[in-house]
Every structure is written in C-alpha cells, then in structure tokens.
Design a protein around this motif. Structure first.
Motif, PDB file in Angstrom:
ATOM      1  N   MET A  98       0.825  -1.206   0.000  1.00 28.65           N
ATOM      2  CA  MET A  98       0.000   0.000   0.000  1.00 28.65           C
ATOM      3  C   MET A  98       0.862   1.260   0.000  1.00 28.65           C
ATOM      4  O   MET A  98       0.536   2.257  -0.658  1.00 28.65           O
ATOM      5  N   ARG A 102       0.891   4.265  -2.963  1.00 26.71           N
ATOM      6  CA  ARG A 102       0.710   5.690  -2.683  1.00 26.71           C
ATOM      7  C   ARG A 102       1.780   6.548  -3.352  1.00 26.71           C
ATOM      8  O   ARG A 102       1.577   7.722  -3.593  1.00 26.71           O
ATOM      9  N   GLU A 178      -5.391   2.508  -4.983  1.00 26.25           N
ATOM     10  CA  GLU A 178      -5.352   2.151  -3.563  1.00 26.25           C
ATOM     11  C   GLU A 178      -6.674   1.553  -3.112  1.00 26.25           C
ATOM     12  O   GLU A 178      -6.712   0.532  -2.409  1.00 26.25           O
TER      13      GLU A 178
END
Length: 220
Positions: A98, A102, A178
């Motif tokens: 994750m 980003r 995401e």
C-alpha cells in the motif's frame, strides 16, 4: 552506435544513477509521460551519454522494472524474516504494498502492459512465486489462521485474474488504485482466514491510519 569507453567504476556508478532517477520519474509520472530527455536533464547529463548506457527507453524501462522488483523482494524478505506467524507476514506485506501504491502514479502499472518483454518477465516471476505462495498457505493452515477447506490454487488464480482486470480496465473504473487494491485484498484475505485470522485482520484494518476512503478516484 559507437560507445565511449568508460572505466568500470564510473560506468557502474552512472548506470546506477540513471536507474535511480528513471525509477523515480516513472513511478511519479507514469511511463508515457517520461522522455529520455527528462531523465538526462534530471541527471544533468547529455542525452547522448544516456544513450551510450541504454539504447532506448524500453531497455531502460525493463531494467527499472527488474531492479524495482528485486528491491521489493529484498525489502519483503527483510520485513518478514523475523515475523512471528503468517498473519504478521501478511500484514507487513500489505503495508509495504500500500505504501508503494501511494508513491506510484496509477498509469505506471497500466502502461507496463504495452511491453511484451516486461510482461514475460512478470509471468516468469509469478511462476516461481506460486510454489512459495502454496508453502506459505500450508503454514497458515498449520498455524490455524487459514481455512483447510478452500481450493487455494483456484483462489490464487482468481486473485491474479482480478488484478489483471483492474490494471487492464483502470481508466474506466471510478476508484483509485489504492481503493481497488485494498478492497480486493480485504475480500480475498478475509474469505480464507479462520475466525482466529479474521480477528487479527479486522483489528489491523480498523487501526490502519492509511486506509483509503471510498470516494471516486483523484488522479495524481
């Protein structure tokens, strides 16, 4: 093209700097948006010098993908080698993935599909990884975190197909990478965890300060 003869140490150092800069630019802007001129300017070198190291953008992109993958694998190994159990490993991997999402422009992943050599490289890595994934799953079953009544070959195939669908159709989907990745992982992980595993997973997700929202995507 005739190449200038660099001494080994200088050539290696220059190649590493080119890779570092190119990786950062590709991740920040996507593949199509980055030109060889951009990379040369970022390093304050001539485009001729850049082409003396890499013949074309596709060769450079392949080396960037390969280097990034190897770095990611090393980072994952270092992150999980002292983990207590499979749930600890899963959650560390999730957080690393994750964090990477980003930092990366969503078009980067979509545009890689245009390069057969890169797709072939990923397919080979996926083939090697399947055996590791099955060993990991067997460990999770032994530790009591994963269910023992699930067809995991099928689950892994469905997960791969879902990932490919997201990448191939990202431009028509109304959510960020995401959000899509979070929900995909959440559904699959929760589905094959035992109650013991679900309890740990839910506690982690409830406390995850980086959990993506549910609003439509906003382009970087």
């Amino acid at each position: 093209m005739n190449r200038i003869r660099y001494n080994t140490s200088y050539r290696t150092s220059l190649k590493d700097k080119i890779l570092d800069s190119a990786i950062a630019l590709f991740h920040e802007r996507g593949v199509k948006a980055v030109k060889m001129d951009d990379i040369a300017n970022c390093l304050s070198i001539s485009k001729r010098t850049l082409y003396e190291i890499y013949d074309n953008k596709e060769d450079l992109l392949f080396e960037c993908v390969k280097t990034s993958f190897e770095h990611s694998e090393k980072e994952l190994h270092e992150s999980v080698e002292n983990a207590d159990n499979v749930m600890d490993i899963l959650l560390r991997i999730y957080r690393l993935k994750m964090n990477l999402l980003r930092k990366t422009h969503p078009s980067f992943y979509c545009e890689l599909e245009k390069y057969p050599k890169i797709l072939e490289y990923f397919e080979k890595q996926d083939g090697k990884r399947r055996a590791q994934q099955m060993d990991f799953i067997k460990r999770g079953i032994r530790e009591g975190y994963f269910r023992n009544d699930v067809n995991y070959d099928l689950i892994l195939d469905l997960f791969d197909v879902s990932n490919r669908y997201i990448i191939s159709n990202y431009n028509s989907l109304n959510y960020s990478m995401e959000q899509l990745s979070y929900n995909l992982v959440f559904v699959f992980l929760r589905g094959f965890c035992t109650l013991r595993g679900v309890e740990i997973l839910d506690k982690f997700l409830d406390e995850d300060i980086y959990k993506p929202g549910f609003s439509p995507k906003e382009e970087k």
